[in-house]
Scaffold this motif. Structure first.
Motif, PDB file in Angstrom:
ATOM      1  N   LEU A   1       5.180   6.861 -32.628  1.00  0.00           N
ATOM      2  CA  LEU A   1       6.169   6.257 -31.718  1.00  0.00           C
ATOM      3  C   LEU A   1       7.082   7.332 -31.138  1.00  0.00           C
ATOM      4  N   GLN A   2       7.533   8.265 -31.986  1.00  0.00           N
ATOM      5  CA  GLN A   2       8.403   9.342 -31.519  1.00  0.00           C
ATOM      6  C   GLN A   2       7.691  10.248 -30.518  1.00  0.00           C
ATOM      7  N   LYS A   3       6.377  10.359 -30.651  1.00  0.00           N
ATOM      8  CA  LYS A   3       5.595  11.216 -29.753  1.00  0.00           C
ATOM      9  C   LYS A   3       5.373  10.545 -28.404  1.00  0.00           C
ATOM     10  N   TYR A   4       5.050   9.241 -28.430  1.00  0.00           N
ATOM     11  CA  TYR A   4       4.643   8.575 -27.193  1.00  0.00           C
ATOM     12  C   TYR A   4       5.810   8.088 -26.338  1.00  0.00           C
ATOM     13  N   ILE A   5       6.990   7.889 -26.934  1.00  0.00           N
ATOM     14  CA  ILE A   5       8.139   7.470 -26.117  1.00  0.00           C
ATOM     15  C   ILE A   5       8.464   8.509 -25.044  1.00  0.00           C
ATOM     16  N   PRO A   6       8.642   9.809 -25.385  1.00  0.00           N
ATOM     17  CA  PRO A   6       8.911  10.782 -24.318  1.00  0.00           C
ATOM     18  C   PRO A   6       7.737  10.955 -23.357  1.00  0.00           C
ATOM     19  N   LYS A   7       6.510  10.775 -23.872  1.00  0.00           N
ATOM     20  CA  LYS A   7       5.325  10.892 -23.019  1.00  0.00           C
ATOM     21  C   LYS A   7       5.306   9.786 -21.977  1.00  0.00           C
ATOM     22  N   PHE A   8       5.548   8.548 -22.406  1.00  0.00           N
ATOM     23  CA  PHE A   8       5.573   7.416 -21.474  1.00  0.00           C
ATOM     24  C   PHE A   8       6.782   7.506 -20.554  1.00  0.00           C
ATOM     25  N   ARG A   9       7.902   8.004 -21.089  1.00  0.00           N
ATOM     26  CA  ARG A   9       9.116   8.100 -20.290  1.00  0.00           C
ATOM     27  C   ARG A   9       8.958   9.128 -19.174  1.00  0.00           C
ATOM     28  N   LYS A  10       8.245  10.196 -19.464  1.00  0.00           N
ATOM     29  CA  LYS A  10       8.026  11.238 -18.463  1.00  0.00           C
ATOM     30  C   LYS A  10       7.228  10.698 -17.281  1.00  0.00           C
ATOM     31  N   SER A  11       6.284   9.819 -17.567  1.00  0.00           N
ATOM     32  CA  SER A  11       5.476   9.211 -16.497  1.00  0.00           C
ATOM     33  C   SER A  11       6.078   7.893 -16.014  1.00  0.00           C
ATOM     34  N   ASN A  12       7.305   7.597 -16.504  1.00  0.00           N
ATOM     35  CA  ASN A  12       8.046   6.402 -16.093  1.00  0.00           C
ATOM     36  C   ASN A  12       7.316   5.100 -16.441  1.00  0.00           C
ATOM     37  N   ASP A  13       6.574   5.118 -17.538  1.00  0.00           N
ATOM     38  CA  ASP A  13       5.867   3.917 -17.994  1.00  0.00           C
ATOM     39  C   ASP A  13       6.750   3.138 -18.970  1.00  0.00           C
ATOM     40  N   LEU A  14       7.760   2.457 -18.421  1.00  0.00           N
ATOM     41  CA  LEU A  14       8.723   1.748 -19.258  1.00  0.00           C
ATOM     42  C   LEU A  14       8.078   0.577 -20.010  1.00  0.00           C
ATOM     43  N   LYS A  15       7.089  -0.047 -19.368  1.00  0.00           N
ATOM     44  CA  LYS A  15       6.392  -1.156 -20.036  1.00  0.00           C
ATOM     45  C   LYS A  15       5.618  -0.664 -21.251  1.00  0.00           C
ATOM     46  N   ASP A  16       5.045   0.530 -21.135  1.00  0.00           N
ATOM     47  CA  ASP A  16       4.307   1.094 -22.270  1.00  0.00           C
ATOM     48  C   ASP A  16       5.248   1.434 -23.423  1.00  0.00           C
ATOM     49  N   ILE A  17       6.468   1.865 -23.084  1.00  0.00           N
ATOM     50  CA  ILE A  17       7.461   2.130 -24.129  1.00  0.00           C
ATOM     51  C   ILE A  17       7.792   0.839 -24.863  1.00  0.00           C
ATOM     52  N   SER A  18       7.993  -0.228 -24.089  1.00  0.00           N
ATOM     53  CA  SER A  18       8.299  -1.530 -24.684  1.00  0.00           C
ATOM     54  C   SER A  18       7.156  -2.017 -25.567  1.00  0.00           C
ATOM     55  N   ARG A  19       5.923  -1.821 -25.093  1.00  0.00           N
ATOM     56  CA  ARG A  19       4.748  -2.237 -25.880  1.00  0.00           C
ATOM     57  C   ARG A  19       4.648  -1.432 -27.179  1.00  0.00           C
ATOM     58  N   ALA A  20       4.910  -0.122 -27.079  1.00  0.00           N
ATOM     59  CA  ALA A  20       4.840   0.742 -28.268  1.00  0.00           C
ATOM     60  C   ALA A  20       5.880   0.329 -29.298  1.00  0.00           C
ATOM     61  N   MET A  21       7.092   0.037 -28.837  1.00  0.00           N
ATOM     62  CA  MET A  21       8.161  -0.375 -29.742  1.00  0.00           C
ATOM     63  C   MET A  21       7.864  -1.737 -30.362  1.00  0.00           C
ATOM     64  N   THR A  22       7.381  -2.665 -29.538  1.00  0.00           N
ATOM     65  CA  THR A  22       7.063  -4.006 -30.046  1.00  0.00           C
ATOM     66  C   THR A  22       5.915  -3.953 -31.043  1.00  0.00           C
ATOM     67  N   GLY A  23       4.879  -3.174 -30.720  1.00  0.00           N
ATOM     68  CA  GLY A  23       3.731  -3.039 -31.616  1.00  0.00           C
ATOM     69  C   GLY A  23       4.126  -2.435 -32.949  1.00  0.00           C
ATOM     70  N   THR A  24       4.990  -1.409 -32.897  1.00  0.00           N
ATOM     71  CA  THR A  24       5.461  -0.765 -34.120  1.00  0.00           C
ATOM     72  C   THR A  24       6.298  -1.734 -34.948  1.00  0.00           C
ATOM     73  N   PHE A  25       7.132  -2.519 -34.273  1.00  0.00           N
ATOM     74  CA  PHE A  25       7.960  -3.521 -34.961  1.00  0.00           C
ATOM     75  C   PHE A  25       7.084  -4.508 -35.724  1.00  0.00           C
ATOM     76  N   VAL A  26       6.034  -4.985 -35.082  1.00  0.00           N
ATOM     77  CA  VAL A  26       5.130  -5.965 -35.708  1.00  0.00           C
ATOM     78  C   VAL A  26       4.418  -5.336 -36.918  1.00  0.00           C
ATOM     79  N   ILE A  27       3.940  -4.100 -36.752  1.00  0.00           N
ATOM     80  CA  ILE A  27       3.259  -3.410 -37.866  1.00  0.00           C
ATOM     81  C   ILE A  27       4.203  -3.239 -39.056  1.00  0.00           C
ATOM     82  N   PHE A  28       5.443  -2.817 -38.777  1.00  0.00           N
ATOM     83  CA  PHE A  28       6.421  -2.637 -39.856  1.00  0.00           C
ATOM     84  C   PHE A  28       6.785  -3.974 -40.509  1.00  0.00           C
ATOM     85  N   LEU A  29       6.818  -5.030 -39.719  1.00  0.00           N
ATOM     86  CA  LEU A  29       7.093  -6.360 -40.285  1.00  0.00           C
ATOM     87  C   LEU A  29       5.990  -6.769 -41.249  1.00  0.00           C
TER      88      LEU A  29
END
Length: 219
Positions: free
Chosen positions: A73-101
């Motif tokens: 998650l820490q790796k892909y947030i700046p990667k998606f942010r650099k390409s302005n893929d805000l939806k991908d950031i949201s998906r990555a965070m949501t997916g990680t939240f579900v896995i941790f749950l």
């Protein structure tokens, strides 16, 4: 060229701030732990304090389940942010939240099973009934604690290490003093285990606000 110089200067400044912040937070955290341990041993006694430590240790034993999820998650947030893929950031965070749950629910199931079948008797605890109640509370805590990891890791992904350390420092102080005060009043140990988690929920709002602000900033 001048822009690159400014950018490099800003990067070095951020690195220095984050490093100093990490060192200070780590040192302060250890001092705070020593302070709280000394007081809680006097207030609770060795057996109850030991149960508190076992509760924390049980949660800590499952850290290996985190694997590379947080790092990913820490790796892909700046990667998606650099390409302005805000939806991908949201998906990555949501997916990680579900896995941790799911991981939190699994850990809670393991601890509950150990307590239910009295397998935690290996710790030679005198009052088994109270101990099991404490472990059931610990199991409930796992369900809430693990999904919240996504916010810490998201802040790291947005390079908000200093801000995260400040929030974590305030949370640690609040949780420590709340635990000590309630122990002095005479609250049962199982309530301390749950109540000391409340500051984490309060300061969670600050983490969400910091992420939201960074999320809206142009890269």
């Amino acid at each position: 060229m001048f822009g690159n110089h400014v950018n490099k200067k800003q990067i070095y400044s951020t690195l220095a701030t984050n490093t100093a912040s990490n060192i200070f937070f780590f040192a302060f955290q250890k001092i705070l732990e020593l302070f709280s341990f000394a007081l809680l041993i006097r207030i609770l006694g060795l057996e109850l304090f030991g149960l508190l430590m076992i509760s924390d240790a049980l949660l800590g034993q499952f850290q290996f389940l985190e694997g590379g999820i947080s790092a990913g998650l820490q790796k892909y947030i700046p990667k998606f942010r650099k390409s302005n893929d805000l939806k991908d950031i949201s998906r990555a965070m949501t997916g990680t939240f579900v896995i941790f749950l799911i991981i939190g629910i699994f850990i809670a199931s393991v601890i509950t099973t150990l307590a239910f079948f009295n397998l935690l008797s290996i710790f030679k605890i005198k009052n088994t009934a109270d101990a099991n109640l404490i472990f059931y509370c610990t199991a409930c805590l796992a369900i809430f604690q693990w999904p919240l990891k996504v916010f810490d890791n998201s802040m790291k992904g947005f390079n908000l290490f200093h801000e995260l350390n400040i929030i974590s420092l305030k949370r640690s102080i609040a949780s420590t003093f709340l635990t000590i005060i309630l122990a002095l009043i005479g609250f049962p140990l199982y309530t301390l285990i749950i109540i000391r988690f409340i500051p984490s929920l309060f300061f969670l709002l600050q983490k969400i606000e910091a992420i939201r602000t960074k999320f809206e900033e142009p890269f």
